[in-house]
Write an enzyme that holds these catalytic residues in place. Structure first.
Site, PDB file in Angstrom:
ATOM      1  N   TYR A   1      16.154  -5.349  14.161  1.00  0.00           N
ATOM      2  CA  TYR A   1      15.480  -5.400  12.695  1.00  0.00           C
ATOM      3  C   TYR A   1      16.772  -5.960  11.862  1.00  0.00           C
ATOM      4  O   TYR A   1      16.273  -6.647  11.095  1.00  0.00           O
ATOM      5  CB  TYR A   1      15.643  -3.944  12.314  1.00  0.00           C
TER       6      TYR A   1
ATOM      7  N   SER B   1       0.739  -1.219  -0.019  1.00  0.00           N
ATOM      8  CA  SER B   1      -0.025  -0.027   0.003  1.00  0.00           C
ATOM      9  C   SER B   1       0.595   1.195  -0.177  1.00  0.00           C
ATOM     10  O   SER B   1       0.364   2.276  -0.354  1.00  0.00           O
ATOM     11  CB  SER B   1      -0.858  -0.196   1.106  1.00  0.00           C
ATOM     12  N   ARG B   2       2.190   1.130   0.405  1.00  0.00           N
ATOM     13  CA  ARG B   2       2.861   2.462   0.659  1.00  0.00           C
ATOM     14  C   ARG B   2       4.492   2.183  -0.010  1.00  0.00           C
ATOM     15  O   ARG B   2       4.741   0.921   0.118  1.00  0.00           O
ATOM     16  CB  ARG B   2       2.829   2.879   1.941  1.00  0.00           C
TER      17      ARG B   2
ATOM     18  N   SER C   1      17.710  -6.070   2.896  1.00  0.00           N
ATOM     19  CA  SER C   1      18.289  -4.597   3.098  1.00  0.00           C
ATOM     20  C   SER C   1      19.519  -4.800   3.108  1.00  0.00           C
ATOM     21  O   SER C   1      20.317  -5.710   3.376  1.00  0.00           O
ATOM     22  CB  SER C   1      17.654  -4.340   4.558  1.00  0.00           C
TER      23      SER C   1
ATOM     24  N   LYS D   1      16.665  -9.001   8.548  1.00  0.00           N
ATOM     25  CA  LYS D   1      16.933  -8.671   6.904  1.00  0.00           C
ATOM     26  C   LYS D   1      17.741  -9.809   6.665  1.00  0.00           C
ATOM     27  O   LYS D   1      18.037 -10.074   5.348  1.00  0.00           O
ATOM     28  CB  LYS D   1      17.382  -7.146   6.943  1.00  0.00           C
TER      29      LYS D   1
ATOM     30  N   ILE E   1       8.018   1.145  -0.746  1.00  0.00           N
ATOM     31  CA  ILE E   1       8.651   0.365  -1.736  1.00  0.00           C
ATOM     32  C   ILE E   1       7.791  -0.448  -2.239  1.00  0.00           C
ATOM     33  O   ILE E   1       7.729  -0.837  -3.458  1.00  0.00           O
ATOM     34  CB  ILE E   1       9.948  -0.303  -1.097  1.00  0.00           C
TER      35      ILE E   1
ATOM     36  N   SER F   1      21.009  -3.431   5.289  1.00  0.00           N
ATOM     37  CA  SER F   1      21.007  -3.932   6.733  1.00  0.00           C
ATOM     38  C   SER F   1      21.323  -5.828   7.211  1.00  0.00           C
ATOM     39  O   SER F   1      21.326  -5.727   8.154  1.00  0.00           O
ATOM     40  CB  SER F   1      19.911  -3.520   7.640  1.00  0.00           C
TER      41      SER F   1
ATOM     42  N   ASN G   1       7.437  -8.055   0.820  1.00  0.00           N
ATOM     43  CA  ASN G   1       8.106  -6.748   1.061  1.00  0.00           C
ATOM     44  C   ASN G   1       7.572  -6.254   2.059  1.00  0.00           C
ATOM     45  O   ASN G   1       8.458  -5.465   2.785  1.00  0.00           O
ATOM     46  CB  ASN G   1       7.774  -6.124  -0.264  1.00  0.00           C
TER      47      ASN G   1
HETATM   48  N1  LIG Z   1      12.970   2.496   3.493  1.00  0.00           N
HETATM   49  C1  LIG Z   1      14.018   2.127   3.410  1.00  0.00           C
HETATM   50  O1  LIG Z   1      15.177   2.553   3.447  1.00  0.00           O
HETATM   51  C2  LIG Z   1      14.329   0.662   3.618  1.00  0.00           C
HETATM   52  C3  LIG Z   1      13.305  -0.437   3.549  1.00  0.00           C
HETATM   53  N2  LIG Z   1      13.577  -1.730   3.376  1.00  0.00           N
HETATM   54  C4  LIG Z   1      12.639  -2.714   3.590  1.00  0.00           C
HETATM   55  O2  LIG Z   1      11.452  -2.427   2.639  1.00  0.00           O
HETATM   56  C5  LIG Z   1      10.370  -2.929   3.086  1.00  0.00           C
HETATM   57  C6  LIG Z   1       9.408  -1.996   2.695  1.00  0.00           C
HETATM   58  O3  LIG Z   1       9.603  -0.813   3.515  1.00  0.00           O
HETATM   59  P1  LIG Z   1       9.077   0.777   3.266  1.00  0.00           P
HETATM   60  O4  LIG Z   1       8.359   0.704   1.860  1.00  0.00           O
HETATM   61  O5  LIG Z   1      10.301   1.670   3.570  1.00  0.00           O
HETATM   62  O6  LIG Z   1       7.973   0.887   4.470  1.00  0.00           O
HETATM   63  P2  LIG Z   1       6.430   1.648   4.360  1.00  0.00           P
HETATM   64  O7  LIG Z   1       6.394   1.892   6.012  1.00  0.00           O
HETATM   65  O8  LIG Z   1       6.541   2.805   3.821  1.00  0.00           O
HETATM   66  O9  LIG Z   1       5.528   0.260   4.082  1.00  0.00           O
HETATM   67  C7  LIG Z   1       5.622  -0.865   4.908  1.00  0.00           C
HETATM   68  C8  LIG Z   1       4.167  -1.496   4.115  1.00  0.00           C
HETATM   69  O10 LIG Z   1       4.378  -2.736   4.991  1.00  0.00           O
HETATM   70  C9  LIG Z   1       2.728  -3.038   5.402  1.00  0.00           C
HETATM   71  N3  LIG Z   1       2.834  -3.648   6.591  1.00  0.00           N
HETATM   72  C10 LIG Z   1       3.247  -3.182   7.774  1.00  0.00           C
HETATM   73  N4  LIG Z   1       3.242  -4.118   8.665  1.00  0.00           N
HETATM   74  C11 LIG Z   1       2.638  -5.386   8.024  1.00  0.00           C
HETATM   75  C12 LIG Z   1       2.216  -6.469   8.578  1.00  0.00           C
HETATM   76  N5  LIG Z   1       2.400  -7.094   9.808  1.00  0.00           N
HETATM   77  N6  LIG Z   1       1.191  -7.177   7.872  1.00  0.00           N
HETATM   78  C13 LIG Z   1       1.233  -6.760   6.282  1.00  0.00           C
HETATM   79  N7  LIG Z   1       1.717  -5.841   5.854  1.00  0.00           N
HETATM   80  C14 LIG Z   1       2.302  -4.871   6.837  1.00  0.00           C
HETATM   81  C15 LIG Z   1       2.387  -1.572   5.597  1.00  0.00           C
HETATM   82  O11 LIG Z   1       0.713  -1.713   4.958  1.00  0.00           O
HETATM   83  C16 LIG Z   1       2.639  -0.876   4.053  1.00  0.00           C
HETATM   84  O12 LIG Z   1       2.215  -1.327   3.091  1.00  0.00           O
HETATM   85  C17 LIG Z   1      10.440  -3.453   4.284  1.00  0.00           C
HETATM   86  O13 LIG Z   1      10.562  -4.919   4.534  1.00  0.00           O
HETATM   87  C18 LIG Z   1      11.705  -2.755   4.720  1.00  0.00           C
HETATM   88  O14 LIG Z   1      12.404  -3.676   5.837  1.00  0.00           O
HETATM   89  C19 LIG Z   1      14.838  -2.371   3.337  1.00  0.00           C
HETATM   90  C20 LIG Z   1      15.877  -1.452   3.026  1.00  0.00           C
HETATM   91  C21 LIG Z   1      15.684   0.096   3.304  1.00  0.00           C
HETATM   92  C1  LIG Z   2      14.339   2.246   7.970  1.00  0.00           C
HETATM   93  C2  LIG Z   2      15.983   2.527   7.767  1.00  0.00           C
HETATM   94  O1  LIG Z   2      16.036   3.915   7.542  1.00  0.00           O
HETATM   95  C3  LIG Z   2      16.287   1.738   6.803  1.00  0.00           C
HETATM   96  O2  LIG Z   2      15.814   0.350   6.774  1.00  0.00           O
HETATM   97  C4  LIG Z   2      16.804  -0.336   6.302  1.00  0.00           C
HETATM   98  O3  LIG Z   2      16.724  -1.612   5.932  1.00  0.00           O
HETATM   99  C5  LIG Z   2      18.087   0.429   5.694  1.00  0.00           C
HETATM  100  O4  LIG Z   2      19.093  -0.441   6.132  1.00  0.00           O
HETATM  101  C6  LIG Z   2      17.818   1.740   6.433  1.00  0.00           C
HETATM  102  O5  LIG Z   2      18.453   1.513   7.854  1.00  0.00           O
END
Ligand SMILES: NC(=O)C1=CN([C@@H]2O[C@H](COP(=O)(O)OP(=O)(O)OC[C@H]3O[C@@H](n4cnc5c(N)ncnc54)[C@H](O)[C@@H]3O)[C@@H](O)[C@H]2O)C=CC1
Ligand SMILES: C[C@H](O)[C@@H]1OC(=O)[C@H](O)[C@@H]1O
Length: 260
Positions: A163, A14-15, A150, A167, A17, A152, A97
């Site tokens: 966290y 929904s949001r 990640s 990952k 990535i 990470s 994701n």
């Molecule tokens: N934003 C970043 O810098 C980085 C993000 N990631 C990973 O990318 C993925 C997506 O992160 P973002 O888009 O940044 O986060 P975000 O917070 O923008 O979106 C998170 C999404 O996950 C869903 N969600 C949360 N908890 C849930 C659950 N229990 N069951 C089902 N859906 C759930 C939410 O509804 C939302 O759609 C995560 O796995 C995060 O660890 C990895 C590296 C860097």
């Molecule tokens: C949420 C952090 O900014 C982001 O999440 C990750 O997995 C990256 O390594 C960054 O730390």
């Protein structure tokens, strides 16, 4: 188109990535099942985010449904597969994701924060991957699973001790599943995003100094955008990557290699 007439499930779609992955899959010709959690409450103001992503997918001429469910529960993966098969007849691609990162110091971390983070990020990836792989095996036409690990997985974070192991675990899960599922033609890979500007880190990066520090450390000179990651997921999900399994692709603008 790279995913013509494929059916993709995107967790956390929904949001951020996941949303970019869902839209990129549709742009490349796929119908999409979007999973999300905890955003149906109008007071949280997020239902419209889901409506928006559904509309974007339809704009690309593809079909989409949204399914709320907590990936930490084994039943959610099963439900997602059932919804995908009911609506679109099959599952070809999984983008696992969904993830959370509630920043917290180590020494006073409550068990509940650790357990929730492991439950969503690692157990959730396991359960959804298992449910989708069972369906792909039954279909007999192979498939592609791409997990969002990640940078990470490779480096630490003082406020991310709960966290970063999840990952690393997601990356390891894809490596082992590549072996377990290769005989069925199911490829399993992960992307390792660096710092991508999303809701996940909006608060952390609201600190201007910290944001500028990251930007300086990234050789390509900017934070990542969700679409930077999404296009790599599409590549790994597509036949362009037909001989790639058990691999991880860093999508970090060069951050990882920039030691000094
Ligand atoms: N934003 C970043 O810098 C980085 C993000 N990631 C990973 O990318 C993925 C997506 O992160 P973002 O888009 O940044 O986060 P975000 O917070 O923008 O979106 C998170 C999404 O996950 C869903 N969600 C949360 N908890 C849930 C659950 N229990 N069951 C089902 N859906 C759930 C939410 O509804 C939302 O759609 C995560 O796995 C995060 O660890 C990895 C590296 C860097
Ligand atoms: C949420 C952090 O900014 C982001 O999440 C990750 O997995 C990256 O390594 C960054 O730390």
């Amino acid at each position: 188109m790279l995913l013509n007439d494929k059916v993709a499930i995107v967790t956390g779609g929904s949001r951020g990535i996941g949303r970019a992955i869902a839209v990129a899959c549709a742009r490349e010709g796929a119908d999409v099942v979007i999973n999300y959690w905890g955003e149906n409450d109008a007071s949280y103001g997020r239902r419209s985010a889901i409506d928006e992503v559904l509309a974007q997918i339809e704009w690309h001429g593809r079909r989409a449904i949204a399914v709320e469910g907590n990936v930490a529960l084994p039943q959610t993966g099963i439900d997602l597969v059932r919804h995908a098969v009911d609506a679109f007849g099959k599952v070809d691609v999984l983008a696992s994701n969904a993830g959370i990162c509630p920043f917290h110091a180590f020494l006073d971390m409550p068990p509940s924060v650790l357990e929730r983070t492991v439950g969503v990020n690692l157990n959730g990836a396991f359960y959804v991957t298992q449910a989708v792989a069972r369906q792909m095996k039954e279909q007999g036409t192979g498939g592609a699973i791409v997990a969002t690990s990640s940078i990470s997985a490779l480096v630490g974070g003082g406020m991310q001790t709960h966290y970063t192991p999840t990952k690393a675990g997601v990356h390891s899960l894809m490596q082992s599943c590549a072996i377990a599922l290769g005989p069925y033609g199911i490829r399993c890979n992960s992307v390792m995003p660096g710092t991508i500007a999303t809701d996940l880190n909006a608060q952390d990066l609201a600190d201007g100094e910290k944001r500028a520090y990251f930007e300086r450390r990234i050789p390509l000179g900017r934070l990542g955008a969700p679409e930077d990651v999404a296009d790599c997921v599409v590549f790994l999900a597509s036949d362009m990557a037909r001989y790639v399994t058990g691999a991880a692709l860093l999508v970090d603008g060069g951050l990882f290699v920039n030691l000094q």
